[in-house]
Design a protein around this motif. Sequence first.
Motif, PDB file in Angstrom:
ATOM      1  N   LEU A 171       0.686  -1.354  -0.593  1.00 42.42           N
ATOM      2  CA  LEU A 171       0.014  -0.114  -0.042  1.00 42.42           C
ATOM      3  C   LEU A 171       0.686   1.038  -0.148  1.00 42.42           C
ATOM      4  O   LEU A 171       2.244   1.290   0.543  1.00 42.42           O
ATOM      5  CB  LEU A 171      -1.225  -0.327   1.414  1.00 42.42           C
ATOM      6  CG  LEU A 171      -1.090  -0.806   1.224  1.00 42.42           C
ATOM      7  CD1 LEU A 171      -2.225  -1.105   3.000  1.00 42.42           C
ATOM      8  CD2 LEU A 171      -2.783  -1.774   0.415  1.00 42.42           C
ATOM      9  N   MET A 172       0.611   2.385  -0.896  1.00 43.66           N
ATOM     10  CA  MET A 172       1.437   3.376  -0.758  1.00 43.66           C
ATOM     11  C   MET A 172       0.615   4.393  -1.764  1.00 43.66           C
ATOM     12  O   MET A 172      -0.283   4.144  -1.545  1.00 43.66           O
ATOM     13  CB  MET A 172       2.086   3.496  -2.505  1.00 43.66           C
ATOM     14  CG  MET A 172       3.293   2.014  -2.444  1.00 43.66           C
ATOM     15  SD  MET A 172       4.339   1.862  -3.543  1.00 43.66           S
ATOM     16  CE  MET A 172       5.213   3.608  -2.711  1.00 43.66           C
ATOM     17  N   GLN A 173       0.712   5.551  -0.895  1.00 45.82           N
ATOM     18  CA  GLN A 173      -0.045   6.196  -0.345  1.00 45.82           C
ATOM     19  C   GLN A 173       0.313   8.061  -0.761  1.00 45.82           C
ATOM     20  O   GLN A 173       1.537   8.745  -0.487  1.00 45.82           O
ATOM     21  CB  GLN A 173      -1.004   6.424   1.085  1.00 45.82           C
ATOM     22  CG  GLN A 173      -1.944   8.233   1.317  1.00 45.82           C
ATOM     23  CD  GLN A 173      -2.174   8.036   2.636  1.00 45.82           C
ATOM     24  OE1 GLN A 173      -1.885   7.103   3.493  1.00 45.82           O
ATOM     25  NE2 GLN A 173      -2.923   8.907   2.892  1.00 45.82           N
ATOM     26  N   ARG A 174      -0.180   8.852  -1.459  1.00 43.74           N
ATOM     27  CA  ARG A 174      -0.029  11.049  -2.202  1.00 43.74           C
ATOM     28  C   ARG A 174      -0.600  11.260  -1.497  1.00 43.74           C
ATOM     29  O   ARG A 174      -2.134  11.208  -1.802  1.00 43.74           O
ATOM     30  CB  ARG A 174       1.049  10.628  -3.512  1.00 43.74           C
ATOM     31  CG  ARG A 174       1.730  11.567  -3.580  1.00 43.74           C
ATOM     32  CD  ARG A 174       2.059  11.641  -4.830  1.00 43.74           C
ATOM     33  NE  ARG A 174       2.515  13.165  -5.794  1.00 43.74           N
ATOM     34  CZ  ARG A 174       2.040  13.923  -5.646  1.00 43.74           C
ATOM     35  NH1 ARG A 174       0.689  14.696  -4.852  1.00 43.74           N
ATOM     36  NH2 ARG A 174       3.280  14.900  -6.337  1.00 43.74           N
ATOM     37  N   ALA A 175      -0.848  12.592  -1.053  1.00 40.35           N
ATOM     38  CA  ALA A 175      -1.595  13.801  -0.747  1.00 40.35           C
ATOM     39  C   ALA A 175      -1.226  14.340  -2.122  1.00 40.35           C
ATOM     40  O   ALA A 175       0.077  14.229  -2.688  1.00 40.35           O
ATOM     41  CB  ALA A 175      -0.820  14.516   0.739  1.00 40.35           C
ATOM     42  N   LEU A 176      -2.600  15.040  -1.798  1.00 40.47           N
ATOM     43  CA  LEU A 176      -2.897  16.020  -2.927  1.00 40.47           C
ATOM     44  C   LEU A 176      -2.827  17.253  -2.496  1.00 40.47           C
ATOM     45  O   LEU A 176      -4.368  17.165  -1.428  1.00 40.47           O
ATOM     46  CB  LEU A 176      -3.981  15.124  -4.051  1.00 40.47           C
ATOM     47  CG  LEU A 176      -3.285  13.935  -4.846  1.00 40.47           C
ATOM     48  CD1 LEU A 176      -5.146  13.339  -5.753  1.00 40.47           C
ATOM     49  CD2 LEU A 176      -2.907  14.084  -5.535  1.00 40.47           C
ATOM     50  N   GLY A 177      -2.511  17.996  -3.266  1.00 40.20           N
ATOM     51  CA  GLY A 177      -2.772  19.407  -2.671  1.00 40.20           C
ATOM     52  C   GLY A 177      -2.814  19.721  -1.149  1.00 40.20           C
ATOM     53  O   GLY A 177      -1.734  19.586  -0.235  1.00 40.20           O
ATOM     54  N   LYS A 178      -3.441  20.100  -0.118  1.00 41.44           N
ATOM     55  CA  LYS A 178      -3.195  20.168   1.350  1.00 41.44           C
ATOM     56  C   LYS A 178      -4.110  18.779   2.373  1.00 41.44           C
ATOM     57  O   LYS A 178      -3.200  18.878   3.281  1.00 41.44           O
ATOM     58  CB  LYS A 178      -4.672  21.193   1.931  1.00 41.44           C
ATOM     59  CG  LYS A 178      -4.094  22.757   1.373  1.00 41.44           C
ATOM     60  CD  LYS A 178      -5.572  23.508   1.807  1.00 41.44           C
ATOM     61  CE  LYS A 178      -4.935  24.864   1.223  1.00 41.44           C
ATOM     62  NZ  LYS A 178      -6.285  25.499   1.571  1.00 41.44           N
ATOM     63  N   GLY A 179      -3.942  17.984   1.045  1.00 43.65           N
ATOM     64  CA  GLY A 179      -4.199  16.450   1.853  1.00 43.65           C
ATOM     65  C   GLY A 179      -4.640  16.693   2.800  1.00 43.65           C
ATOM     66  O   GLY A 179      -5.931  17.244   3.282  1.00 43.65           O
ATOM     67  N   GLY A 180      -4.354  16.292   3.843  1.00 38.90           N
ATOM     68  CA  GLY A 180      -4.873  15.595   5.721  1.00 38.90           C
ATOM     69  C   GLY A 180      -5.170  16.935   6.590  1.00 38.90           C
ATOM     70  O   GLY A 180      -5.777  16.932   7.441  1.00 38.90           O
ATOM     71  N   ASP A 181      -4.775  18.201   5.746  1.00 36.46           N
ATOM     72  CA  ASP A 181      -4.122  19.059   6.314  1.00 36.46           C
ATOM     73  C   ASP A 181      -5.690  20.265   6.879  1.00 36.46           C
ATOM     74  O   ASP A 181      -5.173  20.569   7.606  1.00 36.46           O
ATOM     75  CB  ASP A 181      -2.622  19.679   5.987  1.00 36.46           C
ATOM     76  CG  ASP A 181      -1.639  19.162   5.917  1.00 36.46           C
ATOM     77  OD1 ASP A 181      -1.929  18.358   6.995  1.00 36.46           O
ATOM     78  OD2 ASP A 181      -0.741  19.353   5.431  1.00 36.46           O
ATOM     79  N   SER A 182      -5.958  19.955   6.242  1.00 34.70           N
ATOM     80  CA  SER A 182      -7.504  21.197   6.411  1.00 34.70           C
ATOM     81  C   SER A 182      -9.006  20.514   5.944  1.00 34.70           C
ATOM     82  O   SER A 182      -8.300  19.336   4.721  1.00 34.70           O
ATOM     83  CB  SER A 182      -7.273  22.118   5.393  1.00 34.70           C
ATOM     84  OG  SER A 182      -7.432  21.903   4.517  1.00 34.70           O
ATOM     85  N   PRO A 183      -9.915  20.569   6.184  1.00 38.92           N
ATOM     86  CA  PRO A 183     -10.837  20.391   5.798  1.00 38.92           C
ATOM     87  C   PRO A 183     -11.571  20.199   4.274  1.00 38.92           C
ATOM     88  O   PRO A 183     -10.089  20.668   3.940  1.00 38.92           O
ATOM     89  CB  PRO A 183     -12.122  20.998   6.478  1.00 38.92           C
ATOM     90  CG  PRO A 183     -11.912  21.147   7.128  1.00 38.92           C
ATOM     91  CD  PRO A 183      -9.740  21.381   7.569  1.00 38.92           C
TER      92      PRO A 183
END
Length: 186
Positions: A171-183
């Motif tokens: 399993l690999m993961q990549r945040a996009l934009g603000k990812g989980g830093d904001s709603p």
Amino acid sequence: MSQAITLHQTAELRDARQDDCPAIQAIYADHVLHGVASFEETPPDLAEIQRRVAAVQSAALPYLVAEASPAGGDILGFAAVGPYRTRPAYRYTLETTVYIRRGLEGRGIGSLLLPALIERSEALGFRQLVAVIGDSENLASIGLHKRHGFREAGVLRAIGFKHGRWLDSVLMQRALGKGGDSPPDG
């Protein structure tokens, strides 16, 4: 995609069309029959591939092909995103799919397709991409995803059995934009 992207003057990226489905089916069938990246054991027929492509595109998600240049050449690989899971809380997360025609690995085709998926997914407002890579020995796919900002999120050991052996899923993961830093917006 209206603008063609050229890689080493050998491949162009564009949105898949229904007339690409026979080539997509052939590439995928080869991986299903001879590889371990997919845990399917029986290749889907052309009608099923046509349904899958249409489903992704009807959800306004990218389904891309890399085509040999000049335009109208062979399909060298394909990539798409789809929902990671169907439950509503996962609605900002997509799962990637990238397959390259056997014998063409390591020539930059995956590095043409994957960044385009990342860019388009981010532009659509998604916050996470997940790759579920068949087999922890699939170093080419793991490396491709790492080069494009994915990090390993875990390994499910001996989760599948194919070609007479147990296989892991990476399993690999990549945040996009603000990812989980904001709603999410909206």
